[in-house]
Design an enzyme around this catalytic site. Structure first.
Site, PDB file in Angstrom:
ATOM      1  N   THR A 408     -18.432 -22.865 -15.569  1.00 27.30           N
ATOM      2  CA  THR A 408     -18.234 -24.137 -14.303  1.00 27.30           C
ATOM      3  C   THR A 408     -18.241 -23.513 -13.365  1.00 27.30           C
ATOM      4  O   THR A 408     -17.950 -22.505 -13.098  1.00 27.30           O
ATOM      5  CB  THR A 408     -16.634 -24.683 -14.831  1.00 27.30           C
ATOM      6  N   ASP A 450     -14.470 -28.449 -26.340  1.00 27.25           N
ATOM      7  CA  ASP A 450     -13.506 -28.472 -25.777  1.00 27.25           C
ATOM      8  C   ASP A 450     -12.643 -28.458 -26.559  1.00 27.25           C
ATOM      9  O   ASP A 450     -11.231 -29.342 -26.930  1.00 27.25           O
ATOM     10  CB  ASP A 450     -13.208 -28.862 -25.093  1.00 27.25           C
ATOM     11  N   SER A 474     -10.184 -31.548 -21.176  1.00 29.85           N
ATOM     12  CA  SER A 474     -10.533 -30.645 -19.720  1.00 29.85           C
ATOM     13  C   SER A 474      -8.861 -29.842 -19.437  1.00 29.85           C
ATOM     14  O   SER A 474      -8.413 -30.756 -19.229  1.00 29.85           O
ATOM     15  CB  SER A 474     -11.612 -31.190 -18.749  1.00 29.85           C
ATOM     16  N   SER A 475      -9.369 -28.690 -18.626  1.00 40.35           N
ATOM     17  CA  SER A 475      -8.731 -28.069 -17.345  1.00 40.35           C
ATOM     18  C   SER A 475      -8.920 -28.479 -15.904  1.00 40.35           C
ATOM     19  O   SER A 475      -8.010 -28.053 -15.503  1.00 40.35           O
ATOM     20  CB  SER A 475      -8.423 -26.915 -17.848  1.00 40.35           C
ATOM     21  N   GLY A 496     -12.130 -22.790 -17.170  1.00 41.59           N
ATOM     22  CA  GLY A 496     -11.624 -23.130 -18.529  1.00 41.59           C
ATOM     23  C   GLY A 496      -9.999 -23.433 -18.913  1.00 41.59           C
ATOM     24  O   GLY A 496      -9.428 -23.786 -17.597  1.00 41.59           O
TER      25      GLY A 496
HETATM   26  N1  GLU Z   1     -15.094 -26.993 -20.484  1.00 38.81           N
HETATM   27  C1  GLU Z   1     -13.725 -26.585 -19.919  1.00 38.81           C
HETATM   28  C2  GLU Z   1     -12.921 -27.508 -19.055  1.00 38.81           C
HETATM   29  O1  GLU Z   1     -13.296 -28.864 -18.998  1.00 38.81           O
HETATM   30  C3  GLU Z   1     -14.275 -26.264 -17.898  1.00 38.81           C
HETATM   31  C4  GLU Z   1     -15.140 -24.832 -18.283  1.00 38.81           C
HETATM   32  C5  GLU Z   1     -15.262 -23.559 -18.384  1.00 38.81           C
HETATM   33  O2  GLU Z   1     -14.553 -23.683 -16.865  1.00 38.81           O
HETATM   34  O3  GLU Z   1     -15.148 -22.329 -18.320  1.00 38.81           O
HETATM   35  O4  GLU Z   1     -11.469 -27.046 -18.505  1.00 38.81           O
END
Ligand code: GLU
Length: 600
Positions: A408, A450, A474-475, A496
């Site tokens: 990300t 996720d 999501s985070s 994440g």
């Molecule tokens: N899929 C993660 C989320 O939506 C983001 C991925 C990441 O930052 O590694 O929180």
């Protein structure tokens, strides 16, 4: 498609000629972690992308134009973290109306996705790697719709104009740095399983050498198609058809014998996709260093805004309960306890709000935080995991650790009029699904991993199970802080579920402790996720005096495998200047820039 409570953002095809961006030397611009000055600012993880955003501002574009341009450039130089094959969350402060709004560009499960999609024939969850390297985990991408929606809503440029810099960057190429090299090398084995991916990222079967120039003419062409036809080229047009074909028949390389799981995405799923306008999360935080501030972030399906916001509210409640503290260990102890409580609620209650009831207004209310705070003591650590919900019971519940990688990317922009964007975008894992859409130059996400394959806690409802047309939790926590109704800070990070701890840490350092923003971004990080194994922390955090004092109190700090996050942030200084801030070290260092630096 089922109805959505949030208003669908309308995007229309834009047909217009792209501007030609001025060519610049092949050597990448310098990586400056801090830039202070006037006229607007950009911060991202990459110097070429920041330069593209600044160029847009210099040519009269606003913060929204610059954010889209920077994001598109990150699709070129950070293709393993971001791109049109993924999604993200776009948070924006509008200087004219003084309001914060958001666009939910989260990837969405195809209509064919079932609750049991990630379970094998034996009813057990399939191995995570099998899901990642498949098209079963590919969600309908939201990024092209987000760009078009943001520009339509508040930009001054057409999509063609905003994509112009990124298109020419993809054509003329960028100089491969150590980070790009290492990320390619780490993914080389799985990239080699797909001929389109190997052709693009492993030319002649090799990882591109540091210092070589990497071009992506196919991505340049994709951007050209979007420029000419608008996001409709993706949502039903030629790009969308290419995505659907790739999901149905991924280009598995000769000799690969493993079974590549297939998803059921159709062209109708793309036609149905909407980037959604959602109300931001909002908490009023009574900070020690900056006084009362308004903290805005992303609402569900991201858990970023609710979890950061709830933790800040709990900190306020703890100040009420125990009095404010300037003791660094006590202050950090309170932060970790607040994060654990907020994470318990995140795991239990937050998912796609259009599919189930998500009580996020309750999670963000001060009275709720006051009830949560009743559990916290000044000198004892709550046993992890703490239970979700109200009440003073400490009965722990077993909650598995979320599986999320350090992928990300985040960017922030501001313009001379005071508009601000805080935008986090992703394709989930570093390298996403590992599958490049043949001839189109971009990777497909694996965002649907996720979802929880099965309920995280047996016998307890789980808001984040797979489902048709559903958006995985999501985070991502793209955040904007206002002081007296005017922007003060913007920040966000990849990582994440660790994103929440990174953003909370930056806010607490800056707003509670008065740490200057560059130091707050550089500071050693900790991610408290209410896990039974304790908090994960960078080695420098574990080794610090504060870390050791926290461990002596009973906090369990587990050294993280590497670094946590890669933040980008900015601050409006009291004298009217903007300070853009990027990472000094993490991910090889980021790039902050302002339109008129102080020293020029
Ligand atoms: N899929 C993660 C989320 O939506 C983001 C991925 C990441 O930052 O590694 O929180």
């Amino acid at each position: 498609m089922r109805g959505r409570s949030a208003a669908a953002v309308v995007f229309s095809a834009v047909v217009s000629t792209a501007l030609v961006s001025p060519a610049h030397a092949e050597a990448p611009p310098d990586r400056e972690p801090v830039a202070t000055g006037f006229g607007g600012a950009v911060s991202s993880v990459d110097p070429d992308a920041t330069a593209v955003g600044l160029d847009v501002l210099r040519r009269g574009g606003n913060a929204v134009d610059a954010a889209v341009a920077t994001a598109a450039a990150l699709g070129v130089t950070e293709p393993y973290s971001a791109g049109v094959g993924g999604g993200g969350f776009f948070v924006r402060y509008d200087a004219r109306t003084g309001t914060v709004s958001t666009i939910d560009g989260r990837e969405t499960a195809p209509a064919a996705m079932t609750r049991d999609a990630f379970l094998g024939p034996d009813g057990e969850p399939r191995p995570f790697d099998e899901l990642v390297n498949s098209t079963l985990s590919v969600g309908v991408p939201g990024t092209p719709a987000t760009w078009q929606a943001a520009l339509a809503e508040a930009g001054t440029m057409t999509l063609a104009q905003a994509l112009s810099g990124a298109r020419s960057l993809a054509e003329r190429g960028f100089v491969v740095d150590q980070e790009f090299h290492d990320q390619t090398a780490e993914n080389a084995e799985r990239f080699a399983d797909f001929s389109s991916t190997a052709d693009l990222f492993l030319p002649d079967g090799q990882v591109p050498a540091v210092g070589s120039v990497f071009t992506n003419p196919e991505l340049a062409h994709t951007y050209q198609v979007l420029a000419e036809q608008g996001a409709g080229a993706f949502y039903g047009g030629e790009l969308g058809r290419a995505v659907v074909d790739t999901v149905a028949a991924p280009p598995v390389a000769d000799g690969v014998t493993r079974d590549v799981l297939r998803g059921g995405m159709t062209l109708q799923d793309l036609l149905d996709y909407r980037a959604l306008e959602r109300r931001p999360t909002h908490v009023v935080h009574d900070s020690t260093a900056a006084g009362e501030v308004d903290v805005y972030s992303m609402a569900p399906p991201s858990s970023g805004g609710t979890t950061v916001g709830e933790a800040l509210n709990v900190l306020d409640a703890l100040d009420e309960k125990f009095g404010e503290t300037t003791d660094p260990v006590q202050s950090e102890h309170r932060k970790l306890e607040a994060a654990a409580l907020a994470f318990a609620d995140r795991n239990r209650y937050v998912g796609d709000p259009d599919v189930q009831d998500v009580p996020w207004h309750r999670l963000l209310s001060p009275w709720y935080a006051a009830e949560r705070a009743c559990l916290v003591s000044q000198d004892e650590v709550l046993p992890r995991p703490v239970a979700p919900g109200t009440g003073c019971s400490t009965t722990p519940v077993e909650t598995p650790e979320p599986v999320e990688g350090p992928s990300t990317t985040h960017l922030v922009t501001a313009d001379a009029a005071g508009n601000v964007v805080s935008y986090t975008l992703t394709i989930e894992q570093t390298g996403g699904s590992g599958i490049v859409v043949p001839g189109r130059g971009f990777l497909l996400n694996n965002e649907l991993t996720d979802f929880n394959a099965e309920p995280a806690v047996e016998g307890q409802p789980d808001p984040n199970l797979p489902g048709p047309g559903k958006r995985p939790r999501s985070s991502m926590s793209p955040t904007i802080v206002l002081k007296d109704g005017r922007p003060l800070l913007a920040a966000g990070s990849p990582g994440g579920a660790t994103i929440i701890g990174t953003v909370l840490g930056i806010l607490v350092d800056r707003l509670e402790r008065g740490v200057p923003l560059p130091e707050a971004v550089a500071a050693p990080r900790v991610s408290e996720q209410n896990g039974a194994a304790g908090a994960s922390a960078e080695q420098a955090y574990v080794d610090s005096e504060r870390g050791q004092a926290l461990a002596a109190m009973g906090h369990v700090l587990t050294p993280a495998e590497g670094e946590i996050g890669a933040a980008a942030a900015l601050e409006f200084l009291p004298d009217g200047r903007i300070q853009a801030v990027a990472e000094p070290e993490r991910r090889g260092g980021g790039a902050a820039g302002v339109v008129h630096p102080d020293d020029k």
